[in-house]
Write an enzyme that holds these catalytic residues in place. Sequence first.
Site, PDB file in Angstrom:
ATOM      1  CB  THR A  43      74.533  24.787 153.177  1.00  0.00           C
ATOM      2  OG1 THR A  43      74.776  24.974 154.841  1.00  0.00           O
ATOM      3  CG2 THR A  43      73.042  24.485 153.278  1.00  0.00           C
ATOM      4  CB  CYS A  44      73.925  25.336 147.715  1.00  0.00           C
ATOM      5  SG  CYS A  44      73.302  25.201 145.622  1.00  0.00           S
ATOM      6  CB  SER A 185      54.676  23.889 157.780  1.00  0.00           C
ATOM      7  OG  SER A 185      54.458  25.604 158.241  1.00  0.00           O
ATOM      8  CB  ALA A 275      62.477  21.015 158.585  1.00  0.00           C
ATOM      9  CG  HIS A 459      48.106  30.382 122.609  1.00  0.00           C
ATOM     10  ND1 HIS A 459      47.043  29.694 123.468  1.00  0.00           N
ATOM     11  CD2 HIS A 459      46.958  28.900 122.331  1.00  0.00           C
ATOM     12  CE1 HIS A 459      46.252  28.619 123.988  1.00  0.00           C
ATOM     13  NE2 HIS A 459      46.920  28.548 122.528  1.00  0.00           N
TER      14      HIS A 459
HETATM   15  C1  LIG Z   1      67.710  21.195 152.656  1.00  0.00           C
HETATM   16  C2  LIG Z   1      68.064  22.666 151.840  1.00  0.00           C
HETATM   17  C3  LIG Z   1      67.401  22.371 150.357  1.00  0.00           C
HETATM   18  C4  LIG Z   1      67.911  24.129 150.407  1.00  0.00           C
HETATM   19  N1  LIG Z   1      67.286  24.496 148.951  1.00  0.00           N
HETATM   20  C5  LIG Z   1      67.338  26.065 147.872  1.00  0.00           C
HETATM   21  C6  LIG Z   1      67.374  25.659 147.565  1.00  0.00           C
HETATM   22  O1  LIG Z   1      66.366  24.864 146.954  1.00  0.00           O
HETATM   23  N2  LIG Z   1      67.054  27.036 146.218  1.00  0.00           N
HETATM   24  C7  LIG Z   1      68.431  27.960 147.207  1.00  0.00           C
HETATM   25  O2  LIG Z   1      68.534  29.003 146.698  1.00  0.00           O
HETATM   26  N3  LIG Z   1      68.571  27.728 148.162  1.00  0.00           N
HETATM   27  C8  LIG Z   1      68.376  26.545 149.174  1.00  0.00           C
HETATM   28  N4  LIG Z   1      68.760  25.998 150.086  1.00  0.00           N
HETATM   29  C9  LIG Z   1      69.380  27.832 151.012  1.00  0.00           C
HETATM   30  C10 LIG Z   1      71.442  26.946 150.445  1.00  0.00           C
HETATM   31  O3  LIG Z   1      71.774  26.207 150.580  1.00  0.00           O
HETATM   32  C11 LIG Z   1      71.794  28.370 151.278  1.00  0.00           C
HETATM   33  O4  LIG Z   1      71.183  29.812 151.517  1.00  0.00           O
HETATM   34  C12 LIG Z   1      73.080  28.490 150.880  1.00  0.00           C
HETATM   35  O5  LIG Z   1      73.823  27.496 150.509  1.00  0.00           O
HETATM   36  C13 LIG Z   1      74.140  29.827 150.987  1.00  0.00           C
HETATM   37  O6  LIG Z   1      75.738  29.847 150.836  1.00  0.00           O
HETATM   38  P1  LIG Z   1      76.498  30.134 151.513  1.00  0.00           P
HETATM   39  O7  LIG Z   1      77.604  30.682 150.601  1.00  0.00           O
HETATM   40  O8  LIG Z   1      76.201  31.798 152.454  1.00  0.00           O
HETATM   41  O9  LIG Z   1      77.024  29.152 152.776  1.00  0.00           O
HETATM   42  P2  LIG Z   1      77.050  28.140 152.894  1.00  0.00           P
HETATM   43  O10 LIG Z   1      76.388  26.927 151.379  1.00  0.00           O
HETATM   44  O11 LIG Z   1      76.517  27.181 153.780  1.00  0.00           O
HETATM   45  O12 LIG Z   1      78.493  27.882 152.573  1.00  0.00           O
HETATM   46  C14 LIG Z   1      79.468  28.474 153.823  1.00  0.00           C
HETATM   47  C15 LIG Z   1      80.475  27.313 153.992  1.00  0.00           C
HETATM   48  O13 LIG Z   1      81.509  28.532 154.483  1.00  0.00           O
HETATM   49  C16 LIG Z   1      82.649  26.849 155.292  1.00  0.00           C
HETATM   50  N5  LIG Z   1      82.969  27.588 156.214  1.00  0.00           N
HETATM   51  C17 LIG Z   1      82.443  28.358 157.465  1.00  0.00           C
HETATM   52  N6  LIG Z   1      83.290  28.989 158.102  1.00  0.00           N
HETATM   53  C18 LIG Z   1      84.341  28.671 157.493  1.00  0.00           C
HETATM   54  C19 LIG Z   1      85.731  28.957 158.105  1.00  0.00           C
HETATM   55  N7  LIG Z   1      86.224  30.011 159.428  1.00  0.00           N
HETATM   56  N8  LIG Z   1      86.472  28.877 156.718  1.00  0.00           N
HETATM   57  C20 LIG Z   1      86.710  28.074 156.517  1.00  0.00           C
HETATM   58  N9  LIG Z   1      85.095  27.396 155.517  1.00  0.00           N
HETATM   59  C21 LIG Z   1      84.443  28.206 156.674  1.00  0.00           C
HETATM   60  C22 LIG Z   1      81.543  26.127 155.329  1.00  0.00           C
HETATM   61  O14 LIG Z   1      82.056  24.955 155.433  1.00  0.00           O
HETATM   62  C23 LIG Z   1      80.479  26.056 153.933  1.00  0.00           C
HETATM   63  O15 LIG Z   1      81.257  25.276 153.439  1.00  0.00           O
HETATM   64  C24 LIG Z   1      68.474  25.017 150.395  1.00  0.00           C
HETATM   65  C25 LIG Z   1      68.815  24.695 151.898  1.00  0.00           C
HETATM   66  C26 LIG Z   1      68.902  23.669 152.921  1.00  0.00           C
HETATM   67  C27 LIG Z   1      69.553  23.502 154.065  1.00  0.00           C
END
Ligand SMILES: Cc1cc2nc3c(=O)[nH]c(=O)nc-3n(C[C@H](O)[C@H](O)[C@H](O)COP(=O)(O)OP(=O)(O)OC[C@H]3O[C@@H](n4cnc5c(N)ncnc54)[C@H](O)[C@@H]3O)c2cc1C
Length: 476
Positions: A43-44, A185, A275, A459
């Site tokens: 996601t990130c 929001s 959202a 500063h």
């Molecule tokens: C619009 C938006 C803006 C954001 N901005 C920020 C920010 O500025 N700063 C911040 O800290 N966070 C931000 N976030 C949150 C951040 O993106 C998430 O907290 C982070 O991506 C979580 O990481 P993760 O590794 O838990 O999961 P994810 O990044 O969701 O990754 C999980 C991965 O696992 C894969 N997967 C799932 N199940 C399986 C399976 N069974 N087998 C193989 N692959 C699988 C998926 O395809 C995915 O690629 C934002 C989120 C959004 C939606």
Amino acid sequence: MSHGFDYDLVIIGAGVGGHGAALHAVSCGLKTAIIEAADMGGTCVNRGCIPSKALLAASGRVRELRNAHHLKSLGIQVGNVEFDRQAIANHAGNLVAKIQGDLTNSLKRLGVDIIRGWGKVAGAQKVTITTDNGEKTITAKDIILSPGSVPFVPPGIEVDGKTVFTSDQGVKLESLPNWVAIIGSGYIGLEFSDIYSALGCEITLIEALDQLMPGFDRDIAKLAERVLITPRDIETKVGIYAKKIIPGSPVVIELANFQTKEDVEVLEVDACLVATGRIPATQNLGLDSVGVELDRRNFIPVNDNMAVLSGGEVVPHLWAIGDATGKMPLAHAASAQGIVAVDNIIGRERQVDYRSIPAAAFTHPEVSYVGLTETAAKELGLTEGFEIATTKSYFKGNSKALAENESDGIAKVIYRKDTGEVLGVHIFGLHASDLIHEAAAAIANRQAVHHLANLVHAHPTLSEVLDEAYKRAIAS
Ligand SMILES: Cc1cc2nc3c(=O)[nH]c(=O)nc-3n(C[C@H](O)[C@H](O)[C@H](O)COP(=O)(O)OP(=O)(O)OC[C@H]3O[C@@H](n4cnc5c(N)ncnc54)[C@H](O)[C@@H]3O)c2cc1C
């Protein structure tokens, strides 16, 4: 290593959580594989932090250059400022491609095996991977689950990805609707309202709870509303929820009172961004094969060592991190959890200290915080028997902010009255997302305002806003 297993560690999900865990595992000498079903980086990188920050950077520049009043106060005049929507979208897309490539290469360079397909636990220390070409099973001494989260779309809302969409499509900036409704929001809704309002869209921001930005400290949310919402082309509807949304031209939104559920009005807008939070992607992970049940909100139950729990007991060699655990849905939190999980795997017992993990919304200006809100700190004080105090300092008294002519901002410090220990810091103002790290370090080390007030800050810098808050705390 490996001791009769194919790998020491197999990670399911190559988002930032899985990536952070993999890099640390390699540095600890573990033979590691990572399984990804969709986009490397999760996601990130693909749909979250990275593209949204690219859009915020470009749209923020447009806002700044179009603010003739502000520029004039600095002695600057610019002519007509124009932008190209597709070029801004391309900037975000190019950045995603670059960071996705860098992330994938960093794994390859370190010798992490990248396995493409759907990963699933298939009993203790076993994982199956399903691809279009069939299924294979591998064994691992330890398994980390890092499957992440997906957007939550409430019942009654139909998403077509074009006129009604979530952040997954929003970050592609495929259009700039004249009038866009944003449902929610929280920080995602707020960042998109920053982007859209800078690029000239009219916005209706709809929040079901009885106040805007419900996740933020009240003092911060109040000032943020005065700066980020009120003076902009943003109409707000609070205590109201979208009961039904029908995509099309126009998009039809039926609004109702969140408390009474009575119909309020019907909006017809050009587009709608939903959202309303995110839900864990925890289905079909094979958890039943090891007797693990998801909690009632479908998160994977874990302890602070990131070990997966079944009926409150640790499941040996199974770990979970990231958004799927419901602890702190942020990229750096996921990665920090991954590092802690690996440390525990190699016998360096460690827990995640959530209180010292900062968070930020990258609006203009930014919002950031670390630790407890005032309400949460008061509750903790009641259970643990201490009183809290708060102190505030203002950007309008900071020379650097005044030099920039951007002095809307506040820093609020919440601390224990008896020991002075800092419990929470909340900042709204220029570069708040960078300023928060000094406070995060202080909370990680459980430091007191008396100590912090003696540190010397350069500063003139924005960091003096915190310096001033700590000094006010010891003077009061
Ligand atoms: C619009 C938006 C803006 C954001 N901005 C920020 C920010 O500025 N700063 C911040 O800290 N966070 C931000 N976030 C949150 C951040 O993106 C998430 O907290 C982070 O991506 C979580 O990481 P993760 O590794 O838990 O999961 P994810 O990044 O969701 O990754 C999980 C991965 O696992 C894969 N997967 C799932 N199940 C399986 C399976 N069974 N087998 C193989 N692959 C699988 C998926 O395809 C995915 O690629 C934002 C989120 C959004 C939606």
